[in-house]
Design a protein around this motif. Structure first.
Motif, PDB file in Angstrom:
ATOM      1  N   GLY A  36       0.826  -1.210   0.000  1.00 14.49           N
ATOM      2  CA  GLY A  36       0.000   0.000   0.000  1.00 14.49           C
ATOM      3  C   GLY A  36       0.850   1.245   0.000  1.00 14.49           C
ATOM      4  O   GLY A  36       1.701   1.438  -0.861  1.00 14.49           O
ATOM      5  N   ASP A  37       0.642   2.093   0.986  1.00 17.40           N
ATOM      6  CA  ASP A  37       1.411   3.337   1.114  1.00 17.40           C
ATOM      7  C   ASP A  37       2.719   3.142   1.868  1.00 17.40           C
ATOM      8  O   ASP A  37       3.373   4.122   2.250  1.00 17.40           O
ATOM      9  N   GLU A  38       3.087   1.927   2.145  1.00 14.80           N
ATOM     10  CA  GLU A  38       4.347   1.562   2.801  1.00 14.80           C
ATOM     11  C   GLU A  38       4.507   2.259   4.143  1.00 14.80           C
ATOM     12  O   GLU A  38       3.547   2.502   4.849  1.00 14.80           O
ATOM     13  N   LEU A  39       5.740   2.591   4.504  1.00 16.17           N
ATOM     14  CA  LEU A  39       6.059   3.257   5.763  1.00 16.17           C
ATOM     15  C   LEU A  39       6.240   4.743   5.469  1.00 16.17           C
ATOM     16  O   LEU A  39       6.950   5.113   4.544  1.00 16.17           O
ATOM     17  N   ARG A  40       5.601   5.614   6.274  1.00 12.76           N
ATOM     18  CA  ARG A  40       5.607   7.030   5.933  1.00 12.76           C
ATOM     19  C   ARG A  40       5.523   7.913   7.175  1.00 12.76           C
ATOM     20  O   ARG A  40       5.019   7.480   8.216  1.00 12.76           O
ATOM     21  N   VAL A  41       6.008   9.132   7.028  1.00 15.07           N
ATOM     22  CA  VAL A  41       5.877  10.162   8.061  1.00 15.07           C
ATOM     23  C   VAL A  41       4.791  11.113   7.595  1.00 15.07           C
ATOM     24  O   VAL A  41       4.845  11.644   6.487  1.00 15.07           O
ATOM     25  N   GLU A  42       3.780  11.306   8.440  1.00 17.91           N
ATOM     26  CA  GLU A  42       2.681  12.212   8.115  1.00 17.91           C
ATOM     27  C   GLU A  42       2.615  13.313   9.171  1.00 17.91           C
ATOM     28  O   GLU A  42       3.144  13.152  10.276  1.00 17.91           O
ATOM     29  N   TYR A  43       1.961  14.402   8.839  1.00 14.35           N
ATOM     30  CA  TYR A  43       1.965  15.567   9.714  1.00 14.35           C
ATOM     31  C   TYR A  43       0.550  15.970  10.131  1.00 14.35           C
ATOM     32  O   TYR A  43       0.238  17.145  10.225  1.00 14.35           O
ATOM     33  N   ASP A  44      -0.288  14.989  10.444  1.00 15.57           N
ATOM     34  CA  ASP A  44      -1.675  15.272  10.800  1.00 15.57           C
ATOM     35  C   ASP A  44      -1.968  15.042  12.283  1.00 15.57           C
ATOM     36  O   ASP A  44      -3.099  15.166  12.719  1.00 15.57           O
ATOM     37  N   GLN A  45      -0.948  14.715  13.074  1.00 14.24           N
ATOM     38  CA  GLN A  45      -1.134  14.448  14.498  1.00 14.24           C
ATOM     39  C   GLN A  45       0.171  14.783  15.213  1.00 14.24           C
ATOM     40  O   GLN A  45       1.241  14.394  14.764  1.00 14.24           O
ATOM     41  N   GLY A  46       0.087  15.511  16.346  1.00 16.26           N
ATOM     42  CA  GLY A  46       1.305  15.926  17.042  1.00 16.26           C
ATOM     43  C   GLY A  46       2.174  16.738  16.100  1.00 16.26           C
ATOM     44  O   GLY A  46       1.695  17.466  15.243  1.00 16.26           O
ATOM     45  N   ILE A  47       3.496  16.606  16.241  1.00 15.47           N
ATOM     46  CA  ILE A  47       4.418  17.233  15.284  1.00 15.47           C
ATOM     47  C   ILE A  47       4.457  16.383  14.030  1.00 15.47           C
ATOM     48  O   ILE A  47       4.491  16.885  12.918  1.00 15.47           O
ATOM     49  N   ALA A  48       4.467  15.068  14.235  1.00 17.99           N
ATOM     50  CA  ALA A  48       4.493  14.117  13.118  1.00 17.99           C
ATOM     51  C   ALA A  48       4.056  12.765  13.647  1.00 17.99           C
ATOM     52  O   ALA A  48       4.116  12.492  14.848  1.00 17.99           O
ATOM     53  N   VAL A  49       3.616  11.916  12.743  1.00 17.34           N
ATOM     54  CA  VAL A  49       3.215  10.556  13.099  1.00 17.34           C
ATOM     55  C   VAL A  49       3.773   9.616  12.036  1.00 17.34           C
ATOM     56  O   VAL A  49       3.844   9.977  10.861  1.00 17.34           O
ATOM     57  N   VAL A  50       4.201   8.431  12.460  1.00 17.01           N
ATOM     58  CA  VAL A  50       4.704   7.431  11.521  1.00 17.01           C
ATOM     59  C   VAL A  50       3.681   6.308  11.443  1.00 17.01           C
ATOM     60  O   VAL A  50       3.302   5.723  12.460  1.00 17.01           O
ATOM     61  N   ARG A  51       3.235   6.055  10.219  1.00 17.47           N
ATOM     62  CA  ARG A  51       2.267   4.985   9.967  1.00 17.47           C
ATOM     63  C   ARG A  51       2.824   4.079   8.883  1.00 17.47           C
ATOM     64  O   ARG A  51       3.703   4.466   8.120  1.00 17.47           O
ATOM     65  N   GLY A  52       2.249   2.889   8.811  1.00 15.77           N
ATOM     66  CA  GLY A  52       2.691   1.972   7.774  1.00 15.77           C
ATOM     67  C   GLY A  52       1.597   1.019   7.349  1.00 15.77           C
ATOM     68  O   GLY A  52       0.648   0.753   8.088  1.00 15.77           O
ATOM     69  N   ASP A  53       1.726   0.550   6.117  1.00 16.19           N
ATOM     70  CA  ASP A  53       0.885  -0.527   5.586  1.00 16.19           C
ATOM     71  C   ASP A  53       1.801  -1.734   5.458  1.00 16.19           C
ATOM     72  O   ASP A  53       2.830  -1.669   4.785  1.00 16.19           O
ATOM     73  N   PHE A  54       1.429  -2.821   6.109  1.00 20.83           N
ATOM     74  CA  PHE A  54       2.301  -3.997   6.163  1.00 20.83           C
ATOM     75  C   PHE A  54       1.617  -5.215   5.550  1.00 20.83           C
ATOM     76  O   PHE A  54       0.390  -5.316   5.523  1.00 20.83           O
ATOM     77  N   ARG A  55       2.436  -6.119   5.061  1.00 22.27           N
ATOM     78  CA  ARG A  55       1.963  -7.371   4.475  1.00 22.27           C
ATOM     79  C   ARG A  55       2.776  -8.510   5.079  1.00 22.27           C
ATOM     80  O   ARG A  55       4.002  -8.438   5.154  1.00 22.27           O
TER      81      ARG A  55
END
Length: 182
Positions: A117-136
């Motif tokens: 999917g969108d793999e591992l990423r740094v997003e800026y929609d929570q706190g200073i930043a948040v790290v989310r990932g799509d895993f298989r």
């Protein structure tokens, strides 16, 4: 005059003796207190890092019964178990003035075969930043039905640099990603 000179010398000698010798006020001090310096925990540091509730000791365990999909097999051709939008960490501003802003953020993973999917990423929609990932997670194939999830492990390295204009804080942490075989 001789008496005044003699008296002056005596007073000068007494003054010198008093200055040189201790008069008992503060000739020594002692304390039974100790001091220690410690670094703050990840949650309490200026650039705070909060691990998701699903993480156990910086390890994200992906269990097939919590998957968002996948696992089905037809004639030994299987769909991987999917785990979408899993939050790993949230970076927070713990500076008293609350002035930190992100300068740079990066998230990498050792084994890209475990991302999708969108793999591992740094997003800026929570706190200073948040790290989310799509895993298989891979599946042991079966003729028909649901295959068992295999159990590979990989490491995600997460780094963030934040600044308030006067000081810069850099943080790097590793999070283990485990596909758990049940």
């Amino acid at each position: 005059m001789r008496l005044i000179t003699l008296l002056g010398f005596v007073l000068l000698a007494l003054g010198t003796v008093l200055v040189i010798s201790s008069i008992g006020a503060f000739d020594s001090t002692a304390a039974d207190r100790s001091a220690g310096i410690e670094t703050a925990t990840d949650e309490n540091a200026y650039l705070g890092i909060v691990y998701d509730d699903q993480l156990v000791e910086r390890t994200l365990e992906l269990e097939s019964n919590n998957a968002d999909g996948g696992g089905g097999c037809i004639f030994y051709s299987c769909n991987e178990y999917e785990y979408d939008d899993r939050e790993l960490v949230v970076f927070e501003d713990n500076v008293p003035e609350g002035e930190l802003s992100t300068v740079d953020g990066e998230a990498t993973i050792d084994d890209s075969n475990l991302t999708g999917g969108d793999e591992l990423r740094v997003e800026y929609d929570q706190g200073i930043a948040v790290v989310r990932g799509d895993f298989r997670c891979p599946v042991d194939p079966v003729l028909l039905g649901s295959g068992e999830q295999r159990d590979p492990t990989t490491t995600a390295t997460i780094s963030l640099e934040a600044s308030d204009g006067n000081a810069t804080v850099e943080l790097e942490r590793d999070v283990e990603i485990d596909c758990v075989q049940e």
